[in-house]
Design a protein around this motif. Sequence first.
Motif, PDB file in Angstrom:
ATOM      1  N   LEU A 222       5.207   4.697  -3.002  1.00 14.92           N
ATOM      2  CA  LEU A 222       3.543   3.928  -3.782  1.00 14.92           C
ATOM      3  C   LEU A 222       2.669   5.261  -3.932  1.00 14.92           C
ATOM      4  O   LEU A 222       1.433   4.399  -4.511  1.00 14.92           O
ATOM      5  N   THR A 223       2.460   6.369  -3.015  1.00 14.14           N
ATOM      6  CA  THR A 223       1.247   7.088  -2.983  1.00 14.14           C
ATOM      7  C   THR A 223       1.311   7.209  -3.928  1.00 14.14           C
ATOM      8  O   THR A 223       0.787   7.448  -5.806  1.00 14.14           O
ATOM      9  N   GLN A 224       3.133   7.987  -4.788  1.00 14.23           N
ATOM     10  CA  GLN A 224       2.968   8.322  -6.620  1.00 14.23           C
ATOM     11  C   GLN A 224       2.874   7.648  -7.124  1.00 14.23           C
ATOM     12  O   GLN A 224       1.884   8.446  -8.378  1.00 14.23           O
ATOM     13  N   TRP A 225       2.587   6.647  -7.240  1.00 11.16           N
ATOM     14  CA  TRP A 225       2.122   5.534  -8.025  1.00 11.16           C
ATOM     15  C   TRP A 225       0.425   5.751  -8.701  1.00 11.16           C
ATOM     16  O   TRP A 225       0.287   5.005  -9.382  1.00 11.16           O
ATOM     17  N   GLU A 226       0.645   5.883  -7.522  1.00 13.09           N
ATOM     18  CA  GLU A 226      -1.131   5.933  -6.922  1.00 13.09           C
ATOM     19  C   GLU A 226      -1.831   6.823  -7.557  1.00 13.09           C
ATOM     20  O   GLU A 226      -3.209   6.668  -8.339  1.00 13.09           O
ATOM     21  N   ILE A 227      -1.338   8.501  -7.094  1.00 17.44           N
ATOM     22  CA  ILE A 227      -2.076   9.594  -7.619  1.00 17.44           C
ATOM     23  C   ILE A 227      -1.325  10.059  -8.399  1.00 17.44           C
ATOM     24  O   ILE A 227      -2.048  11.614  -9.322  1.00 17.44           O
ATOM     25  N   GLY A 228       0.069   9.992  -8.842  1.00 18.66           N
ATOM     26  CA  GLY A 228       0.546  11.037 -10.181  1.00 18.66           C
ATOM     27  C   GLY A 228       0.852  12.530  -9.967  1.00 18.66           C
ATOM     28  O   GLY A 228       0.535  12.628 -11.026  1.00 18.66           O
ATOM     29  N   GLN A 229       1.197  13.065  -8.892  1.00 18.75           N
ATOM     30  CA  GLN A 229       0.920  14.456  -8.428  1.00 18.75           C
ATOM     31  C   GLN A 229       1.709  15.024  -8.843  1.00 18.75           C
ATOM     32  O   GLN A 229       3.337  14.698  -8.246  1.00 18.75           O
ATOM     33  N   ARG A 230       1.650  15.857  -8.298  1.00 16.92           N
ATOM     34  CA  ARG A 230       3.048  17.581  -8.064  1.00 16.92           C
ATOM     35  C   ARG A 230       3.894  16.972  -6.999  1.00 16.92           C
ATOM     36  O   ARG A 230       3.218  16.839  -5.642  1.00 16.92           O
ATOM     37  N   LEU A 231       5.246  16.793  -6.807  1.00 20.62           N
ATOM     38  CA  LEU A 231       6.209  16.927  -5.643  1.00 20.62           C
ATOM     39  C   LEU A 231       6.220  18.186  -5.122  1.00 20.62           C
ATOM     40  O   LEU A 231       5.830  17.498  -4.196  1.00 20.62           O
ATOM     41  N   GLN A 232       6.431  18.602  -5.640  1.00 15.29           N
ATOM     42  CA  GLN A 232       6.110  19.952  -4.344  1.00 15.29           C
ATOM     43  C   GLN A 232       4.572  20.243  -4.193  1.00 15.29           C
ATOM     44  O   GLN A 232       4.785  20.207  -2.534  1.00 15.29           O
ATOM     45  N   SER A 233       3.702  19.328  -4.007  1.00 12.63           N
ATOM     46  CA  SER A 233       2.351  19.421  -3.677  1.00 12.63           C
ATOM     47  C   SER A 233       2.650  18.294  -2.487  1.00 12.63           C
ATOM     48  O   SER A 233       2.561  18.532  -1.283  1.00 12.63           O
ATOM     49  N   VAL A 234       2.979  16.618  -3.064  1.00 12.33           N
ATOM     50  CA  VAL A 234       2.997  15.447  -2.040  1.00 12.33           C
ATOM     51  C   VAL A 234       3.932  15.657  -0.709  1.00 12.33           C
ATOM     52  O   VAL A 234       3.718  15.282   0.517  1.00 12.33           O
ATOM     53  N   ARG A 235       5.141  16.388  -1.543  1.00 11.85           N
ATOM     54  CA  ARG A 235       5.866  16.111  -0.511  1.00 11.85           C
ATOM     55  C   ARG A 235       5.453  16.922   1.697  1.00 11.85           C
ATOM     56  O   ARG A 235       5.867  16.288   1.737  1.00 11.85           O
ATOM     57  N   ASN A 236       4.927  17.893   1.199  1.00  8.48           N
ATOM     58  CA  ASN A 236       4.094  17.993   2.105  1.00  8.48           C
ATOM     59  C   ASN A 236       2.567  17.771   2.664  1.00  8.48           C
ATOM     60  O   ASN A 236       1.993  18.467   3.535  1.00  8.48           O
ATOM     61  N   PHE A 237       2.592  17.140   2.465  1.00  8.56           N
ATOM     62  CA  PHE A 237       1.283  16.560   2.484  1.00  8.56           C
ATOM     63  C   PHE A 237       1.323  15.996   4.545  1.00  8.56           C
ATOM     64  O   PHE A 237       2.133  15.413   4.564  1.00  8.56           O
ATOM     65  N   THR A 342      -3.960  13.555 -12.664  1.00 10.81           N
ATOM     66  CA  THR A 342      -3.401  14.350 -11.999  1.00 10.81           C
ATOM     67  C   THR A 342      -2.737  15.583 -12.711  1.00 10.81           C
ATOM     68  O   THR A 342      -1.617  15.731 -12.501  1.00 10.81           O
ATOM     69  N   SER A 343      -3.911  16.541 -12.490  1.00  9.24           N
ATOM     70  CA  SER A 343      -3.402  17.958 -12.549  1.00  9.24           C
ATOM     71  C   SER A 343      -2.835  18.584 -13.992  1.00  9.24           C
ATOM     72  O   SER A 343      -2.435  19.394 -13.544  1.00  9.24           O
TER      73      SER A 343
END
Length: 397
Positions: A222-237, A342-343
């Motif tokens: 759900l978060t990726q659908w909203e912000i579409g960031q790189r997984l290697q960044s989002v995994r450690n939020f 999306t960076s």
Amino acid sequence: MEYLGPCVTVRPRKDGTIRLRFDVRRNRPDGWKPSIPILVDGRDSLKREALEQKRPQTIARAENLFRELELMRAQEAGERQGPPVPEGDRTWRKLIQLRCEHGKWLDLAFESKRTYGSTHRRILELFEGDPALLPSVVTDSQIDKLVRTRVASKYRRRALMIELRVLLRKAMREGWRSKELEVEVYGRRPTPNMRPWTVDELRCLVTSALTCGEPGVAKLLLTQWEIGQRLQSVRNFRYGHQYANGCFSYTCVKTKRDVRIEVTNPTARRILDEDYRHGAYMFPSSEDGRPFTGRHLCKVFARIRKAVPNFDPKVQLRQLRHTVILELALAGCTIPEIASITSHAMQTVHRVLEHYLPRVSELAGQAVAKRELRRQLNAEGLRGEVIVEGARRIFLG
């Protein structure tokens, strides 16, 4: 001022005479002074009237100093480069070592170096040990045949071809390889079998993740659908660090850009805030409560996808980021606006849209509707009302 020689400057004096100097402001060899007097008849000053007569001597003296300067520069450049590599040591391993010592390589991010490192290991497996495949003598046909027969993945072949071209051009610059043996290998960009996500597919996978006991993955989707960031960044939020008060704020691991995105969707905001604990990981694994590694996340996602009967296997986790780009474009966002969310680099956003937009039926429907509206306007003419306000005129059609 007429030409007096290379790097010559004229400095006037209060008594009416002038001084001639050979000035070198940058790229000076060690021990070379920034300003050297140009002596004319043993003196460093002369009258302006005598300058025309002494011009040939001045030019000759300046050219001699310039030749000496270039010679010292060449000697220092040779010392920095070091002695040439003997022919017996001109191997693929040594060529890769020279590439890894270059400044462009040293400026790469750690993840990029690791990716290139796996490609280098594959090159050594294919080419090292055969004298006929050394970088100084290998030919285009040998490379093409070996890579196509030994590497099954078209994506891996493309990465190998691109890196081989970089390494062989490096060998040419080092003097190992003749220019007549220039190789034109280039990996053709393969057409991926993956496709963008739909809202229904997202809902199915989120439900499947909750059913499989992985709420962290459900919230991650759900978060990726909203912000579409790189997984290697989002995994450690973590709460309170990368997310607080309904806003994501972090530094991209690849581009090193500062990203700040506010969550405006009330449903997504509610899901993100319901488990808020300062310092806790936002998307933990159900096994140990720690953030997912890349390999572990792929395995868990594959298990969640298989739990949905007859689910399309072309739906890949990494395409969720591309889906966000597509959704933003269909919403009317410009390429710079999409890249700021999306960076991505703007060139990457353009390539993603170039690949997906022609396949979107929604876009074709919008085009047909616009065309039909234009036909009606041309047939019936424009009707409306003109509003005059001072010097302004507004037409409401």
